[in-house]
Write a protein that holds these residues in place. Structure first.
Motif, mmCIF file in Angstrom:
data_model
loop_
_atom_site.group_PDB
_atom_site.id
_atom_site.type_symbol
_atom_site.label_atom_id
_atom_site.label_comp_id
_atom_site.label_asym_id
_atom_site.label_seq_id
_atom_site.Cartn_x
_atom_site.Cartn_y
_atom_site.Cartn_z
ATOM 1 N N ASP A 135 0.824 -1.211 0.000
ATOM 2 C CA ASP A 135 0.000 0.000 0.000
ATOM 3 C C ASP A 135 0.855 1.256 0.000
ATOM 4 O OD1 ASP A 135 0.900 -0.197 2.595
ATOM 5 O OD2 ASP A 135 -1.036 0.206 3.519
ATOM 6 N N THR A 136 2.113 1.119 -0.458
ATOM 7 C CA THR A 136 3.007 2.276 -0.521
ATOM 8 C C THR A 136 2.901 3.010 -1.856
ATOM 9 O OG1 THR A 136 4.846 0.944 -1.336
ATOM 10 C CG2 THR A 136 4.655 1.198 1.055
ATOM 11 N N THR A 137 2.178 2.433 -2.803
ATOM 12 C CA THR A 137 1.998 3.067 -4.110
ATOM 13 C C THR A 137 0.673 3.829 -4.117
ATOM 14 O OG1 THR A 137 0.928 1.090 -4.982
ATOM 15 C CG2 THR A 137 3.309 1.238 -5.267
ATOM 16 N N SER A 138 0.418 4.558 -5.193
ATOM 17 C CA SER A 138 -0.822 5.331 -5.271
ATOM 18 C C SER A 138 -2.046 4.423 -5.255
ATOM 19 C CB SER A 138 -0.823 6.213 -6.514
ATOM 20 O OG SER A 138 -0.703 5.424 -7.678
ATOM 21 N N GLN A 139 -1.896 3.201 -5.738
ATOM 22 C CA GLN A 139 -2.975 2.220 -5.663
ATOM 23 C C GLN A 139 -2.434 0.971 -4.973
ATOM 24 O OE1 GLN A 139 -4.576 0.768 -9.382
ATOM 25 N NE2 GLN A 139 -6.468 0.185 -8.383
ATOM 26 N N ALA A 140 -3.165 0.494 -3.971
ATOM 27 C CA ALA A 140 -2.734 -0.707 -3.249
ATOM 28 C C ALA A 140 -2.711 -1.898 -4.207
ATOM 29 C CB ALA A 140 -3.667 -0.975 -2.074
ATOM 30 N N LEU A 141 -1.778 -2.819 -3.939
ATOM 31 C CA LEU A 141 -1.595 -3.991 -4.798
ATOM 32 C C LEU A 141 -1.634 -5.271 -3.972
ATOM 33 C CD1 LEU A 141 1.525 -2.628 -6.709
ATOM 34 C CD2 LEU A 141 -0.779 -2.778 -7.653
#
Length: 185
Positions: A135-141
């Motif tokens: 969840d460190t990116t603009s969209q969680a993966l």
């Protein structure tokens, strides 16, 4: 709220992150915490909370609390009566036991809840085991392990077909070729 959990040694794995103490509110030891939740009103009547102090979860009893400006919680802890006491707690993370999380239904889920679930894609078939969430990116993966290959699947509401808690399965419908991109390397 039952305070029985305070007499156990709590580990972070048994708790969820609630928020962070962000600033002092008064000269009497009151603090403001920024809550990491869409429903801050669920947490305005707590009796106690765990504060991460140098890697240890320490229970603090709450004398008074109230919501302040939507996502901030104004807290007055027992035995925190001065500005110096409050300074010692600034920027500390707040935790609560997992059993205090509200139950989610349908396709809503907590990140920790789906770790270990199997992911299936309606087009591709069995993708693999969900081993984490980024969840460190603009969209969680979703981080999915497929026989040692890491596959990242966006947590997009349009992709998530069903969260099947009974069978510990997340069913998705990803764009054609997304999963194949990881396997053709």
């Amino acid at each position: 709220m039952c305070l029985g959990f305070l007499f156990q040694i709590m580990k972070k794995d048994d708790c969820f992150y609630l928020g962070k103490i962000v600033k002092k509110y008064s000269f009497k030891g009151e603090l403001l915490a920024k809550l990491d939740t869409d429903e801050p009103d669920l947490y305005d009547n707590l009796d106690a909370i765990f504060i991460d102090l140098r890697g240890n979860l320490v229970p603090f009893f709450i004398e008074a609390s109230q919501l302040h400006k939507s996502d901030l919680l104004r807290l007055k802890f027992e035995d925190v009566d001065t500005e110096a006491d409050a300074d010692a707690l600034l920027k500390s993370d707040l935790y609560l036991p997992l059993e205090l999380l509200p139950k989610l239904e349908g396709n809503k889920f907590y990140f920790h809840e789906i770790i270990g679930f199997t992911m299936k894609d309606e087009n591709f078939g069995l993708v693999g085991k969900i081993v984490g969430v980024n969840d460190t990116t603009s969209q969680a993966l979703f981080e999915v392990d497929r026989q040692g290959v890491e596959i990242l699947v966006p947590m997009n509401d349009e992709f998530i077909v069903k969260i099947d808690r009974d069978n510990k399965t997340v069913i998705v419908n990803t764009p054609q070729g997304l999963i194949d991109l990881y396997l053709s390397q």
